[in-house]
Design a protein around this motif. Structure first.
Motif: not given
Length: 334
Positions: A17-18, A23-26, A62-65, A295-299
Motif C-alpha cells: 500500500a505504501v 507511486s500513483l497520483g496525478t 510530498v507523497r512519502l510523508p 485502510v487509511l493509506i488506501l483511502a
C-alpha cells in the motif's frame, strides 16, 4: 503463530500500500524509481541517480510523508476504537466518543479563522492539539465529579462534544466567510499538511501508546468482561479505566491535530479484525493498528486520484466505504 501470521500478512500488504500510495497520483512514477529515490535518500551514494529533481521532490517531500502520516493516523484511530469498544462494552464506540475530535476541530477553527498562522505552518496542528487536550481535561474533570463508570465517562464525552461543536459552529459563523472553505475541508479530514518534521509527534505518541496498551491487553480483556470480574482479578477498575481514557484521548488528539476529523476508521476496523482474530485484545490491538494503517493509506490514495488534480476530503472516502463495509460486517455477524 496465528497472530504472527496475520501480522506478517498485514505488514506485507502495508508495504504494498505504501508503494502504491507513493507511486500513483496525478503524475505516476514507476515503482523502481520510487524505491531507488527512497534508498538513495536514506543511504546517500548507494544508487546512481537516473531520475529528475522534480520526481525526487514529489516522492520524498510530498507523497512519502503524506503516506506515512496516513499510516500513523489510521493505526492510532483504529487502536483507540478497539480499546474504547472493549472498555465501554459499547460496539459503537469510536475515537470521537470523548469529545476529543470536537476539541481538536475547535482549536483548528480558532487558528484558521481568528488568530491566523501566528506560529507558521505548525499553528493549526498545535491549536488543534491544544483543543483536544482541553477537551480531554474537561471530560476527565466532569467524569471525576460524576464518577468514572463507563457509562458516565461516555455521557460526559458526548456532552462535551456537543458543547464544543456548538462553540465551533458559532466561531465559524463569526469568522471570515472567505476562510470557511479551508475550515470545512480540515473538519472533513485531510493529510495535505504532512511534512517530515511533523511525523515525529504522531509517531512517538503511537509507539508509546501502542506498546503500553499491548502490555496491558489482558487487563483490558478482564475489564471488557465486567467491573466485577476485573475487581476479582485485582485490577483497580476506576483508576485503570481513567488511565485508558487518558491514553486513548491523547492518541486521538495527536492524530486529529495533524489529519482533521476522519470518521469510521476507529469504528469499523476493530469489528473487521475481530471477524478473523477473535476478541482477545492481545491480538486485536496490534492487528487493528496494521489494518487501520492499511485502510487509511488506501483511502488517501483514492482521495488523491478520484478527482485529480483536486484532493477529495479523506473523510468522505472513509465515510462512504466505511458505511457499506460496516453494514456488511453487521449482516455477516448477525
Amino acid at each position: 503463530m496465528r497472530t504472527l501470521f496475520f501480522l506478517f500478512g498485514a505488514l506485507l500488504l502495508l508495504c504494498l500500500a505504501v508503494t502504491a500510495g507513493v507511486s500513483l497520483g496525478t503524475a505516476p512514477i514507476p515503482v523502481q524509481t520510487v524505491w531507488s529515490i527512497i534508498v538513495e535518500r536514506i543511504v546517500p551514494g548507494s544508487v546512481e541517480p537516473f531520475w529528475s529533481a522534480g520526481r525526487e521532490n514529489i516522492v520524498w517531500d510530498v507523497r512519502l510523508p503524506r503516506v506515512l502520516l496516513a499510516g500513523l493516523v489510521g493505526a492510532g484511530l483504529a487502536v483507540t476504537g478497539a480499546v474504547l469498544q472493549s472498555v465501554t462494552r459499547n460496539p459503537l464506540a469510536d475515537p470521537h466518543l470523548l469529545g476529543v475530535s470536537a476539541g481538536g476541530a475547535l482549536g483548528a477553527i480558532v487558528a484558521l479563522l481568528h488568530t491566523g498562522l501566528i506560529l507558521g505552518l505548525a499553528t493549526v496542528p498545535l491549536f488543534a492539539f491544544a483543543g483536544a487536550l482541553a477537551a480531554t481535561a474537561l471530560v476527565a474533570f466532569i467524569a471525576r465529579v460524576l464518577g468514572t463508570g463507563a457509562d458516565r465517562l461516555v455521557l460526559s464525552g458526548v456532552a462535551v462534544a456537543f458543547t464544543l461543536t456548538a462553540v465551533g459552529n458559532l466561531l465559524i459563523f463569526l469568522g471570515d466567510p472567505r476562510a470557511v472553505h479551508s475550515v470545512i475541508f480540515w473538519m472533513l479530514g485531510g493529510l495535505g499538511l504532512a511534512q517530515w518534521q511533523h511525523l515525529a509527534y504522531p509517531g512517538l505518541v503511537l509507539a508509546l501508546s501502542l506498546a503500553w496498551l499491548i502490555i496491558r491487553a489482558r487487563e483490558i480483556n478482564a475489564l471488557a468482561m465486567g467491573d466485577e470480574t476485573a475487581m476479582t482479578l485485582g485490577i483497580p477498575v476506576r483508576r485503570f479505566r481513567l488511565m485508558l481514557f487518558v491514553v486513548t484521548a491523547l492518541l486521538t488528539g495527536v492524530m486529529v491535530a495533524f489529519s482533521g476529523a476522519i470518521g469510521f476508521i476507529g469504528l469499523m476496523i476493530p469489528h473487521f479484525v475481530r471477524l478473523f482474530a477473535g476478541s482477545d485484545n492481545v491480538r486485536v490491538i496490534p492487528l487493528s493498528a496494521g489494518c487501520g494503517a492499511l485502510v487509511l493509506i488506501l483511502a488517501d490514495l483514492v482521495a488523491r486520484v478520484a478527482m485529480a488534480p483536486e484532493d477529495m476530503p479523506i473523510g468522505v472516502v472513509t465515510g462512504l466505504a466505511g458505511g457499506v463495509a460496516f453494514i456488511a460486517i453487521l449482516k455477516r455477524r448477525g
